[in-house]
Motif scaffolding. Structure first.
Motif, PDB file in Angstrom:
ATOM      1  N   PRO A 118      -8.512   9.703  -1.426  1.00  0.00           N
ATOM      2  CA  PRO A 118      -8.630   8.650  -0.416  1.00  0.00           C
ATOM      3  C   PRO A 118      -7.791   8.914   0.829  1.00  0.00           C
ATOM      4  CG  PRO A 118      -6.935   8.025  -1.960  1.00  0.00           C
ATOM      5  CD  PRO A 118      -7.412   9.406  -2.373  1.00  0.00           C
ATOM      6  N   ARG A 142       0.810  -1.217   0.000  1.00  0.00           N
ATOM      7  CA  ARG A 142       0.000   0.000   0.000  1.00  0.00           C
ATOM      8  C   ARG A 142       0.843   1.267   0.000  1.00  0.00           C
ATOM      9  NH1 ARG A 142      -4.361   0.900   4.822  1.00  0.00           N
ATOM     10  NH2 ARG A 142      -2.583   0.090   5.985  1.00  0.00           N
ATOM     11  N   TYR A 174      -2.057  14.742  -0.498  1.00  0.00           N
ATOM     12  CA  TYR A 174      -1.372  13.794  -1.376  1.00  0.00           C
ATOM     13  C   TYR A 174       0.144  13.942  -1.230  1.00  0.00           C
ATOM     14  CZ  TYR A 174      -0.655  11.108  -5.751  1.00  0.00           C
ATOM     15  OH  TYR A 174      -0.301  10.170  -6.690  1.00  0.00           O
ATOM     16  N   ILE A 204      -2.295   6.642  -7.321  1.00  0.00           N
ATOM     17  CA  ILE A 204      -3.513   7.318  -6.853  1.00  0.00           C
ATOM     18  C   ILE A 204      -3.939   8.389  -7.851  1.00  0.00           C
ATOM     19  CG2 ILE A 204      -4.433   8.857  -5.066  1.00  0.00           C
ATOM     20  CD1 ILE A 204      -2.571   7.400  -3.066  1.00  0.00           C
ATOM     21  N   HIS A 205      -2.976   9.055  -8.460  1.00  0.00           N
ATOM     22  CA  HIS A 205      -3.243  10.187  -9.349  1.00  0.00           C
ATOM     23  C   HIS A 205      -4.045   9.768 -10.570  1.00  0.00           C
ATOM     24  CE1 HIS A 205      -2.130  13.483 -12.202  1.00  0.00           C
ATOM     25  NE2 HIS A 205      -2.215  14.219 -11.108  1.00  0.00           N
ATOM     26  N   SER A 244      -9.027   1.488  -6.187  1.00  0.00           N
ATOM     27  CA  SER A 244      -9.102   2.111  -4.865  1.00  0.00           C
ATOM     28  C   SER A 244      -7.746   2.073  -4.176  1.00  0.00           C
ATOM     29  CB  SER A 244     -10.117   1.378  -3.999  1.00  0.00           C
ATOM     30  OG  SER A 244     -11.391   1.374  -4.588  1.00  0.00           O
ATOM     31  N   TRP A 245      -7.496   3.097  -3.379  1.00  0.00           N
ATOM     32  CA  TRP A 245      -6.309   3.106  -2.518  1.00  0.00           C
ATOM     33  C   TRP A 245      -6.748   3.401  -1.091  1.00  0.00           C
ATOM     34  CZ3 TRP A 245      -3.735   6.234   0.934  1.00  0.00           C
ATOM     35  CH2 TRP A 245      -2.470   5.786   1.315  1.00  0.00           C
ATOM     36  N   GLN A 258       2.144   2.378  -5.799  1.00  0.00           N
ATOM     37  CA  GLN A 258       0.735   2.564  -5.439  1.00  0.00           C
ATOM     38  C   GLN A 258       0.408   4.025  -5.112  1.00  0.00           C
ATOM     39  OE1 GLN A 258      -1.743   0.148  -3.147  1.00  0.00           O
ATOM     40  NE2 GLN A 258      -0.819  -1.802  -3.744  1.00  0.00           N
ATOM     41  N   ILE A 259       1.319   4.729  -4.427  1.00  0.00           N
ATOM     42  CA  ILE A 259       1.030   6.125  -4.102  1.00  0.00           C
ATOM     43  C   ILE A 259       0.993   6.968  -5.364  1.00  0.00           C
ATOM     44  CG2 ILE A 259       1.894   8.168  -2.892  1.00  0.00           C
ATOM     45  CD1 ILE A 259       2.871   6.326  -0.669  1.00  0.00           C
ATOM     46  N   TYR A 309      -8.063   9.465  -8.954  1.00  0.00           N
ATOM     47  CA  TYR A 309      -8.580  10.286  -7.866  1.00  0.00           C
ATOM     48  C   TYR A 309      -8.335  11.786  -8.078  1.00  0.00           C
ATOM     49  CZ  TYR A 309      -9.301   6.352  -4.549  1.00  0.00           C
ATOM     50  OH  TYR A 309      -9.743   5.222  -3.897  1.00  0.00           O
TER      51      TYR A 309
END
Length: 725
Positions: free
Chosen positions: A430, A64, A110, A73-74, A80-81, A69-70, A95
């Motif tokens: 998120p 995660r 973020y 997010i964009h 989903s994160w 994964q970070i 997102y």
């Protein structure tokens, strides 16, 4: 791990009263300042950061808190994160909040998440020293203080700095750290020093994976957990091609016109091309003219754009490119933090290079919204946008969301339903806070609450005799810094008014301060001059969602292929539409619903290009032009009647997408106008320059494809410029 990851910002060693008005926090530093510093604290921070940053980049994408994964997010992989697996509210969207009032505030938690994830790994690096003890590491307390005071740096792309080519010349640069694959840092004894891999150079997928590797599929084949990055699809004139992002192993920066899909599998870092995009477009001048033209710019100024953005007066205008109801007002800026952000994305990623024989295209990750955050340059760039917003907030502490503005109607993201009326108290999904709730714009409003600030924004340094915050004194000090570092419009005004006109004897360069000292005259309080800008509105999804650039020229526009105008002396600048992924990507059965909605809604954005500096240089140097028709070849003066007549025959624009021309008949929404306004620049550097009262000079644009007339409502009734009789 907990059911959610609490994003708190780095709070170690800080006042636990996070909402204290004068809370002392540590600074995010400019990347070159921090990377080149020989201060012990920064040497120690680099010793902890670079090994941690590489570890971060090589974490399993299934984790995660991994880089993969970070960054994801964009945009892609559109899952989903830190939330239960679910289908997005708007199909085919990440997102990220673009063209939305939430743009400025969504990115703040973020960036905090990114910073915090790296910091946790830096703690592990520190523990390697701690385990050796004070006997082997006698400066252990200093090393711990370096850890606690570290914050992720920013790239100040608007500040001219000493160049690598010549330290005596200042210009726009790409950070030094992007040019090296290894960095030399301190290491725990007995090694003491070593070369470590530099994750700033490029992001490399761990374990030899590609971005679309089969190992990124979920073990239970659940499509809502699929981490694979897909290829992006697009088309030109009905012919489809793909960006093969799924097949690459690393990120790339800026295409060159000679790139192929095969050469980009392992990444191409064309940092020099970014430098050329940032700097004034190369001037094709005759031998001997370089000395004359050194006194000014033939193009729009990045510093000027940054400075003027700080002078915007309302949050809804600085926060987003999206236009609102009644945007045709005297005070409307046409520009925004998101607007300048868009240009930087395009300059870092570059145009697309299409190979029609293979129906593939290559393009730096930063130019494509769904994959932009994978390039490490994204994070330094967005820290500077966050800094721009934070500067603006110091100067405008009372301005915030206005609940009924049209800009609040969100276009939709993975987490936000289309047409949702965004408010300051809305969840910024998120991103969870320490209570398990989501961050909101209200909670993320003040950077000190988030555990950091930027140089020049330290509120605790500006207090009154009773200990309360002295905002007025702080703003004056901030204005001095902004005027000195970014206000090229002020310098251009001095050149216009305080130096000899063409054909006259007198100084070539002069300032208000120098004139006062030299002539021993009464102080000059201000210089007021006419100011010229291009204001425009455009539909963000005019081309079905494909990104595009609107290029502006003063003088002849040569026909050329490819349609990349950076090397032309007549181009004065561009406005970039940094669109979300193109329509009908093929990643969902219906394509991108968000794009489709904004296309059907004719969602409008605004932009601005500043012409004054480029015009002053043309006038002072009597630059010859090739006009259309029998118009003037040389700008006679900076008076409006001469500028309007000159631009009527010499101002042109072109639109390109994917490196190919776009015929303006396919963009009826594009409306370009020349704004004739006023600018006041003060001898007192504590005062902000004032730009105001723009009127549409429709004589220049009306009746041309893409040109605005009074019927298009870019200015209030009565705000038309007319040539004096």
């Amino acid at each position: 791990m907990a059911d959610f990851y609490p994003i708190t910002g780095i709070q170690d060693g800080l006042d636990p009263k996070i909402d204290a008005p004068l809370r002392k926090v540590h600074l995010r530093l400019e990347i070159d300042e921090w990377y080149q510093s020989q201060q012990i604290v920064h040497i120690n921070q680099r010793a902890l950061f670079f090994p941690a940053f590489w570890t971060f980049s090589q974490m399993s994408p299934k984790e995660r808190l991994s880089y993969f994964q970070i960054a994801g997010i964009h945009g892609l992989p559109f899952v989903s994160w830190d939330e239960p697996p679910q289908k997005g509210e708007t199909a085919g969207e990440g997102y990220c909040t673009h063209n939305s009032i939430l743009f400025a505030t969504w990115h703040r938690p973020y960036l905090m998440l990114w910073e915090q994830a790296i910091y946790e790994l830096m703690k592990k690096e520190f523990n390697k020293y701690k385990e050796l003890g004070i006997d082997q590491v006698p400066d252990l307390p200093e090393l711990e203080e370096a850890l606690h005071s570290w914050r992720f740096p920013y790239w100040d792309w608007a500040l001219k700095k000493p160049t690598p080519e010549n330290k005596n010349i200042r210009d726009y640069t790409v950070p030094e750290v992007f040019y090296t694959e290894k960095v030399t840092v301190r290491q725990p004894p007995p090694l003491n020093v070593a070369d470590v891999s530099n994750a700033f150079y490029k992001f490399t997928m761990p374990e030899g994976m590609t971005f679309g590797d089969a190992r990124l599929k979920s073990e239970d084949e659940d499509p809502l957990k699929n981490l694979q990055v897909s290829d992006l699809k697009d088309q030109e004139d009905g012919k489809e091609f793909i960006y093969p992002y799924s097949k690459v192993t690393t990120t790339s920066r800026h295409s060159t016109g000679k790139s192929t899909a095969n050469t980009w599998i392992e990444g191409a870092q064309n940092n020099g091309e970014i430098v050329q995009a940032l700097r004034d477009y190369p001037k094709n001048v005759s031998p001997g003219e370089e000395e004359v033209l050194r006194d000014g710019n033939l193009t729009a100024s990045l510093r000027d754009a940054f400075y003027r953005t700080t002078t915007i007066k309302s949050f809804k205008e600085i926060a987003t490119t999206r236009t609102g109801e009644g945007f045709q007002r005297k005070s409307y800026s046409f520009d925004s933090a998101e607007g300048i952000h868009n240009n930087l994305h395009n300059w870092c990623g570059g145009p697309a290079d299409i190979d029609w024989s293979t129906k593939t295209a290559v393009q730096g990750h930063m130019s494509n919204v769904p994959v932009a955050a994978f390039d490490p340059i994204f994070w330094l760039h967005h820290c500077n946008i966050d800094r721009l917003i934070a500067i603006w907030q110091i100067k405008n502490p009372e301005s915030w969301f206005e609940d009924n503005d049209k800009r609040n109607i969100d276009p939709g993201t993975f987490a936000i339903k289309r047409y949702h009326q965004a408010k300051a108290a809305d969840n910024l999904r998120p991103f969870h806070n320490k209570t398990g709730n989501y961050w909101t714009s209200d909670e993320a409003r003040h950077v000190a609450y988030c555990g950091y600030t930027y140089s020049g924004l330290e509120k605790w340094m500006y207090t009154k005799s009773d200990g309360s915050y002295d905002g007025e004194r702080h703003i004056k000090a901030l204005n001095v810094r902004l005027n000195q570092d970014y206000n090229s419009a002020r310098s251009a005004a001095e050149k216009s008014e305080l130096t000899a006109d063409p054909g006259q004897e007198g100084p070539r360069l002069m300032s208000m301060a120098a004139l006062q000292v030299e002539a021993k005259k009464a102080p000059i309080d201000l210089i007021g001059i006419d100011d010229y800008v291009i204001n425009l509105i455009y539909e963000k999804f005019a081309l079905g969602g494909a990104g595009y650039s609107i290029h502006f020229f003063i003088g002849k526009v040569p026909s050329q292929t490819p349609y990349v105008y950076d090397n032309l002396s007549t181009q004065v600048g561009e406005v970039v539409n940094f669109s979300a992924e193109p329509r009908n990507l093929g990643i969902t059965p219906t394509g991108c619903e968000n794009c489709e909605a904004q296309l059907n809604d004719h969602t409008q954005s605004s932009g601005r290009l500043i012409l004054s500096n480029a015009l002053i240089t043309r006038w002072k140097n009597q630059v010859d032009h090739e006009p259309e028709g029998d118009g003037p070849r040389i700008l006679e003066s900076m008076r409006p009647e001469h500028v309007v007549k000159f631009l009527k025959h010499n101002l042109h624009w072109r639109v390109t997408s994917n490196g190919l021309p776009v015929h303006l008949t396919s963009m009826p929404s594009l409306k370009i106008s020349l704004g004739v306004g006023k600018a006041d620049h003060f001898a007192d550097l504590t005062k902000e320059s004032h730009f105001y009262e723009y009127r549409g000079a429709f004589e220049v644009t009306q009746g041309r494809l893409g040109g605005a007339g009074p019927e298009h409502g870019l200015y209030p009734p009565g705000f038309e410029y007319t040539v004096p009789s």
